[in-house]
Each structure stands twice: as structure tokens, then as C-alpha cells.
Write a protein that holds these residues in place. Structure first.
Motif, PDB file in Angstrom:
ATOM      1  N   TRP A   6      70.254  65.550  56.208  1.00 33.51           N
ATOM      2  CA  TRP A   6      71.023  66.200  55.144  1.00 33.51           C
ATOM      3  C   TRP A   6      72.482  65.778  55.204  1.00 33.51           C
ATOM      4  CZ3 TRP A   6      69.631  67.980  50.765  1.00 33.51           C
ATOM      5  CH2 TRP A   6      68.420  68.660  50.599  1.00 33.51           C
ATOM      6  N   ARG A   7      73.059  65.794  56.403  1.00 31.80           N
ATOM      7  CA  ARG A   7      74.478  65.428  56.533  1.00 31.80           C
ATOM      8  C   ARG A   7      74.696  63.978  56.114  1.00 31.80           C
ATOM      9  NH1 ARG A   7      77.576  69.451  58.346  1.00 31.80           N
ATOM     10  NH2 ARG A   7      79.358  68.185  58.902  1.00 31.80           N
ATOM     11  N   ASP A   8      73.784  63.101  56.485  1.00 28.66           N
ATOM     12  CA  ASP A   8      73.900  61.693  56.087  1.00 28.66           C
ATOM     13  C   ASP A   8      73.830  61.551  54.566  1.00 28.66           C
ATOM     14  OD1 ASP A   8      74.154  60.859  58.702  1.00 28.66           O
ATOM     15  OD2 ASP A   8      72.061  60.234  58.898  1.00 28.66           O
ATOM     16  N   LEU A   9      72.875  62.225  53.952  1.00 27.11           N
ATOM     17  CA  LEU A   9      72.722  62.136  52.500  1.00 27.11           C
ATOM     18  C   LEU A   9      73.967  62.636  51.779  1.00 27.11           C
ATOM     19  CD1 LEU A   9      69.677  62.985  50.367  1.00 27.11           C
ATOM     20  CD2 LEU A   9      71.834  64.031  49.792  1.00 27.11           C
ATOM     21  N   LEU A  10      74.522  63.740  52.244  1.00 24.07           N
ATOM     22  CA  LEU A  10      75.646  64.367  51.558  1.00 24.07           C
ATOM     23  C   LEU A  10      76.988  63.709  51.860  1.00 24.07           C
ATOM     24  CD1 LEU A  10      74.438  68.014  52.086  1.00 24.07           C
ATOM     25  CD2 LEU A  10      74.499  66.773  49.904  1.00 24.07           C
ATOM     26  N   ARG A  11      77.099  63.040  52.988  1.00 22.53           N
ATOM     27  CA  ARG A  11      78.352  62.369  53.353  1.00 22.53           C
ATOM     28  C   ARG A  11      78.425  60.956  52.825  1.00 22.53           C
ATOM     29  NH1 ARG A  11      78.793  63.867  59.516  1.00 22.53           N
ATOM     30  NH2 ARG A  11      76.940  62.621  59.459  1.00 22.53           N
ATOM     31  N   ASP A  12      77.307  60.321  52.643  1.00 20.08           N
ATOM     32  CA  ASP A  12      77.248  58.899  52.344  1.00 20.08           C
ATOM     33  C   ASP A  12      77.985  58.550  51.053  1.00 20.08           C
ATOM     34  OD1 ASP A  12      76.525  56.234  52.681  1.00 20.08           O
ATOM     35  OD2 ASP A  12      74.678  56.486  51.538  1.00 20.08           O
ATOM     36  N   GLY A  13      79.233  58.126  51.197  1.00 19.42           N
ATOM     37  CA  GLY A  13      79.990  57.655  50.042  1.00 19.42           C
ATOM     38  C   GLY A  13      80.472  58.726  49.089  1.00 19.42           C
ATOM     39  N   PHE A 129      67.333  67.203  43.870  1.00 17.60           N
ATOM     40  CA  PHE A 129      68.477  67.798  43.182  1.00 17.60           C
ATOM     41  C   PHE A 129      69.773  67.149  43.651  1.00 17.60           C
ATOM     42  CE2 PHE A 129      72.061  70.724  43.424  1.00 17.60           C
ATOM     43  CZ  PHE A 129      72.268  70.974  42.083  1.00 17.60           C
ATOM     44  N   TRP A 130      69.983  67.088  44.974  1.00 16.71           N
ATOM     45  CA  TRP A 130      71.233  66.530  45.488  1.00 16.71           C
ATOM     46  C   TRP A 130      71.365  65.049  45.176  1.00 16.71           C
ATOM     47  CZ3 TRP A 130      75.329  69.133  46.108  1.00 16.71           C
ATOM     48  CH2 TRP A 130      75.240  70.481  46.419  1.00 16.71           C
ATOM     49  N   LEU A 131      70.289  64.305  45.235  1.00 15.61           N
ATOM     50  CA  LEU A 131      70.354  62.887  44.864  1.00 15.61           C
ATOM     51  C   LEU A 131      70.775  62.746  43.396  1.00 15.61           C
ATOM     52  CD1 LEU A 131      67.190  61.487  46.680  1.00 15.61           C
ATOM     53  CD2 LEU A 131      69.594  60.987  47.239  1.00 15.61           C
ATOM     54  N   GLY A 132      70.204  63.561  42.523  1.00 16.67           N
ATOM     55  CA  GLY A 132      70.562  63.525  41.107  1.00 16.67           C
ATOM     56  C   GLY A 132      71.973  64.020  40.852  1.00 16.67           C
ATOM     57  N   TRP A 133      72.382  65.070  41.550  1.00 15.98           N
ATOM     58  CA  TRP A 133      73.723  65.624  41.385  1.00 15.98           C
ATOM     59  C   TRP A 133      74.773  64.593  41.809  1.00 15.98           C
ATOM     60  CZ3 TRP A 133      75.601  69.922  39.126  1.00 15.98           C
ATOM     61  CH2 TRP A 133      76.913  70.300  39.409  1.00 15.98           C
ATOM     62  N   ALA A 135      74.464  61.382  41.997  1.00 20.07           N
ATOM     63  CA  ALA A 135      74.433  60.187  41.135  1.00 20.07           C
ATOM     64  C   ALA A 135      74.928  60.499  39.717  1.00 20.07           C
ATOM     65  CB  ALA A 135      73.021  59.639  41.079  1.00 20.07           C
ATOM     66  N   GLY A 136      75.210  61.767  39.437  1.00 18.24           N
ATOM     67  CA  GLY A 136      75.658  62.152  38.108  1.00 18.24           C
ATOM     68  C   GLY A 136      74.525  62.237  37.095  1.00 18.24           C
ATOM     69  N   GLU A 137      73.285  62.245  37.584  1.00 15.26           N
ATOM     70  CA  GLU A 137      72.120  62.301  36.706  1.00 15.26           C
ATOM     71  C   GLU A 137      71.726  63.732  36.356  1.00 15.26           C
ATOM     72  OE1 GLU A 137      69.304  60.211  39.065  1.00 15.26           O
ATOM     73  OE2 GLU A 137      70.272  58.275  38.747  1.00 15.26           O
ATOM     74  N   ILE A 138      72.201  64.690  37.148  1.00 20.28           N
ATOM     75  CA  ILE A 138      71.918  66.096  36.884  1.00 20.28           C
ATOM     76  C   ILE A 138      73.239  66.773  36.553  1.00 20.28           C
ATOM     77  CG2 ILE A 138      71.233  68.317  37.885  1.00 20.28           C
ATOM     78  CD1 ILE A 138      69.177  66.854  39.531  1.00 20.28           C
TER      79      ILE A 138
END
Length: 140
Positions: A6-13, A129-133, A135-138
Motif C-alpha cells: 500500500w505504501r509503495d502504491l501510494l508513494r510512487d510518484g 479505486f486508488w489506482l484510478g484516483w 491516474a485521474g480516471e476516477i
């Protein structure tokens, strides 16, 4: 997902997100008891990674702190129909429309309209949800 993933996904860039310190598993269990629910495993993993996600650009918590999740759901001020929908408010879009997840184990994410008193599906799970959020897709 575990806390590290989770931390990696949310911090990455995403320098505009501010992650909070992780929540102790005992605190998560106590929150479940107070609410009388069992969190989906994705939500437990997310709280083990961070006690809320703050959007520095918009200056609000997209994912509320665990204590806020408990308080807001106990107050039930959002008009959610917990009995039939089994939804748990976990954050909001910055305008006051809560993000909710289902408590059926799948953790599907919805946006709740307090005015229309209905849920609009956003993603089939927290990770999507977080991947879409991010990326600006959600958006809401």
C-alpha cells in the motif's frame, strides 16, 4: 495488499499525497468492535500502511484517519442506509460526498450523494479505486 505494498502504491510518484503513520492492528480491531463491523482485508491493510491519506493540493483527507472513520460512521450523519447496503464511510472527495466501501468482503468503493441519498459505484475494490484516483480516471 499488505502495508508495504500500500505504501509503495501510494508513494510512487505522487508527492501530493501525505501518508500518515500506520495504525496498530489492535487499534483497527478496537475500531471494528466500536462499529460492530468487520473491515474488509483491503481496508485493514490500508490502515496498517497509513492512518489517513491527506491530499496536500486540495488540503483534505481523502482517506480519513481511523478515529474519524469511527466517529463519522457512529454519528451516521451521512444518511447512509447501513442495514441494507452495508456501507462504511472511509473518506470523501473534498466536497463532502463520502467515499464508502461495502462490508461484504469485496470492498467495492462508492461515492455517496447526501442530497440524492444514493450510492454511485466508483471501483470494484480499494486498490482499483486508488489506482484510478491517482491516474485521474476516477472523479466525483
Amino acid at each position: 495488499m499488505d502495508a508495504a505494498a500500500w505504501r509503495d502504491l501510494l508513494r510512487d510518484g505522487h508527492g501530493w499525497l501525505e501518508l500518515q503513520p500506520p495504525v496498530d492492528p489492535d487499534e483497527i480491531a478496537a475500531a471494528e468492535v466500536r462499529l460492530g463491523v468487520t473491515f474488509p482485508s483491503e481496508l485493514r491493510g490500508l490502515f496498517r500502511a497509513t492512518d489517513g491519506i491527506y491530499d496536500k493540493r486540495g488540503q483534505w483527507f481523502v482517506l480519513w484517519r481511523l478515529e474519524d472513520v469511527v466517529q463519522r460512521n457512529l454519528e451516521a450523519g451521512n444518511g447512509l442506509d447501513y442495514a441494507t447496503r452495508r456501507l462504511l464511510s472511509i473518506g470523501d472527495d473534498g466536497t463532502g460526498a463520502p467515499f464508502c466501501i461495502t462490508l461484504d468482503g469485496e470492498s467495492a468503493v462508492f461515492s455517496w450523494s447526501p442530497i440524492e441519498r444514493e450510492a454511485r459505484p466508483l471501483a470494484p475494490g480499494l486498490r482499483k479505486f486508488w489506482l484510478g484516483w491517482l491516474a485521474g480516471e476516477i472523479s466525483t
